[in-house]
Write a protein that holds these residues in place. Structure first.
Motif, mmCIF file in Angstrom:
data_model
loop_
_atom_site.group_PDB
_atom_site.id
_atom_site.type_symbol
_atom_site.label_atom_id
_atom_site.label_comp_id
_atom_site.label_asym_id
_atom_site.label_seq_id
_atom_site.Cartn_x
_atom_site.Cartn_y
_atom_site.Cartn_z
ATOM 1 N N VAL A 68 1.983 -5.425 -1.452
ATOM 2 C CA VAL A 68 2.250 -4.793 -0.165
ATOM 3 C C VAL A 68 2.391 -3.281 -0.317
ATOM 4 O O VAL A 68 1.842 -2.508 0.492
ATOM 5 N N ASN A 69 3.099 -2.825 -1.338
ATOM 6 C CA ASN A 69 3.299 -1.386 -1.527
ATOM 7 C C ASN A 69 1.998 -0.672 -1.868
ATOM 8 O O ASN A 69 1.751 0.440 -1.403
ATOM 9 N N ARG A 71 -0.939 -1.872 -1.095
ATOM 10 C CA ARG A 71 -1.937 -2.267 -0.093
ATOM 11 C C ARG A 71 -3.264 -2.620 -0.774
ATOM 12 O O ARG A 71 -4.348 -2.286 -0.306
ATOM 13 N N SER A 72 -3.136 -3.302 -1.893
ATOM 14 C CA SER A 72 -4.309 -3.697 -2.663
ATOM 15 C C SER A 72 -3.941 -4.867 -3.556
ATOM 16 O O SER A 72 -2.810 -4.952 -4.041
ATOM 17 N N TYR A 124 -6.208 -10.858 2.530
ATOM 18 C CA TYR A 124 -6.035 -9.812 3.538
ATOM 19 C C TYR A 124 -6.371 -8.429 2.991
ATOM 20 O O TYR A 124 -7.063 -7.641 3.638
ATOM 21 N N TYR A 125 -5.878 -8.140 1.791
ATOM 22 C CA TYR A 125 -6.091 -6.824 1.212
ATOM 23 C C TYR A 125 -7.298 -6.853 0.287
ATOM 24 O O TYR A 125 -7.646 -7.888 -0.262
ATOM 25 N N PRO A 138 -9.182 -5.173 7.670
ATOM 26 C CA PRO A 138 -8.480 -6.406 7.310
ATOM 27 C C PRO A 138 -9.191 -7.628 7.879
ATOM 28 O O PRO A 138 -9.623 -7.639 9.016
#
Length: 299
Positions: A68-69, A71-72, A124-125, A138
């Motif tokens: 999450v941090n 984003r990958s 998602y990422y 996304p």
């Protein structure tokens, strides 16, 4: 000392009995009989089991936060997480239907949920490092389809009869193998572990070691023990890769940022051309009859 241990509050006694049973509670707590090896092993197994269940509830949280941090999901293998989630779910259903003690399999409940969330995040990422000049949209549609499929698969496992779960539990052995191999091969090809969490890998190694002891002490099921033994070997390989490739991600990211900044600063500028401007000398203008030069008033 036994006078104190035999008069502990009722809620302490009930908690102890619920964990180690009436016999071992009386032997170890009330009578302080440390020569009862059987109860000591059983109590140690129960304590390890409860510790694993609690640890399993947060084991994959660092991996979740890393994705999450950043984003990958760079460096994470989608097939590996899909197969691993399925393996956890099968072991959870098999242990529950066979009425094993919750302390021997409870972490599978939390690991199945956490792995399912991480699998959706990988979908998602982007799984690779995004280009600076290209935006990655996304894929919410894929996430929705995957979530529905996971729910249906969970309901199917719950509704299966106990006789059908035994072959599935046996299938967790190749599932464990094939769930780790894609991640191991991906790490080997990239010479990097990407966003793979070191905490999760180390915790899984410790959890497998403890589970081998608790399964042998409380359950004695060879299928479950073989699954944990194979998982231990593969997790040790991942741990070795973490040690071999440690710090390489930071160097790659630093080099990638440096190249991007250099490319951004360098731009094509044509060489400036020198233009010589020659101003001819002014010729004397006509004179006024009075002998004064013409002058122009500037408003």
């Amino acid at each position: 000392m036994t006078t104190i241990t035999r008069n502990l509050p009722w809620f302490v006694k009930d908690l102890g009995v619920s964990i180690v049973g009436q016999k071992c509670y009386v032997s170890l707590v009330e009578n302080l009989d440390l020569s009862d090896v059987e109860c000591i092993k059983y109590s140690l197994s129960k304590g390890l089991g409860l510790g694993i269940v609690v640890g399993g509830s947060i084991m994959k949280v660092p991996q979740f936060l890393l994705i999450v941090n950043a984003r990958s999901a760079r460096g994470l293998s989608l097939p590996a997480y899909v197969l691993e989630t399925l393996s956890y779910a099968i072991t959870l259903a098999y242990s529950y239907r066979n009425e094993f003690p919750f302390s021997t399999y409870g972490e599978n409940l939390f690991l199945t949920i956490q792995n399912a969330i991480i699998t959706l995040l990988i979908i998602y990422y982007p799984s690779s490092t995004p280009r600076l000049t290209r935006a990655h949209a996304p894929t919410t549609g894929r996430v929705a389809v995957a979530a529905i499929f996971m729910i249906l698969a969970g309901l199917a496992l719950v509704s299966l009869p106990r006789s059908a779960l035994a072959p599935l539990q046996l299938a967790t052995l190749p599932l464990s193998l094939f769930s780790k191999l894609p991640q191991i091969l991906q790490n080997h090809r990239a010479k990097s572990t990407g966003q793979l969490s070191a905490f999760a890998v180390i915790a899984q190694i410790g959890g497998c070691l403890a589970r081998l002891f608790t399964t042998a002490t409380e359950v004695g099921d060879p299928l479950v023990s073989a699954g944990f033994a194979l998982a231990l070997v593969l997790n040790c390989v991942l741990g070795l890769q973490m040690w071999m490739y440690w710090g390489k991600d930071e160097r790659e990211d630093f080099g990638r940022i440096g190249v991007a900044v250099e490319e951004k600063q360098v731009s094509w500028q044509p060489e400036a051309q020198k233009v010589e401007v020659i101003i001819p000398p002014q010729s004397p203008g006509p004179k006024h009859p009075s002998g004064r030069k013409w002058a122009r008033k500037v408003d």
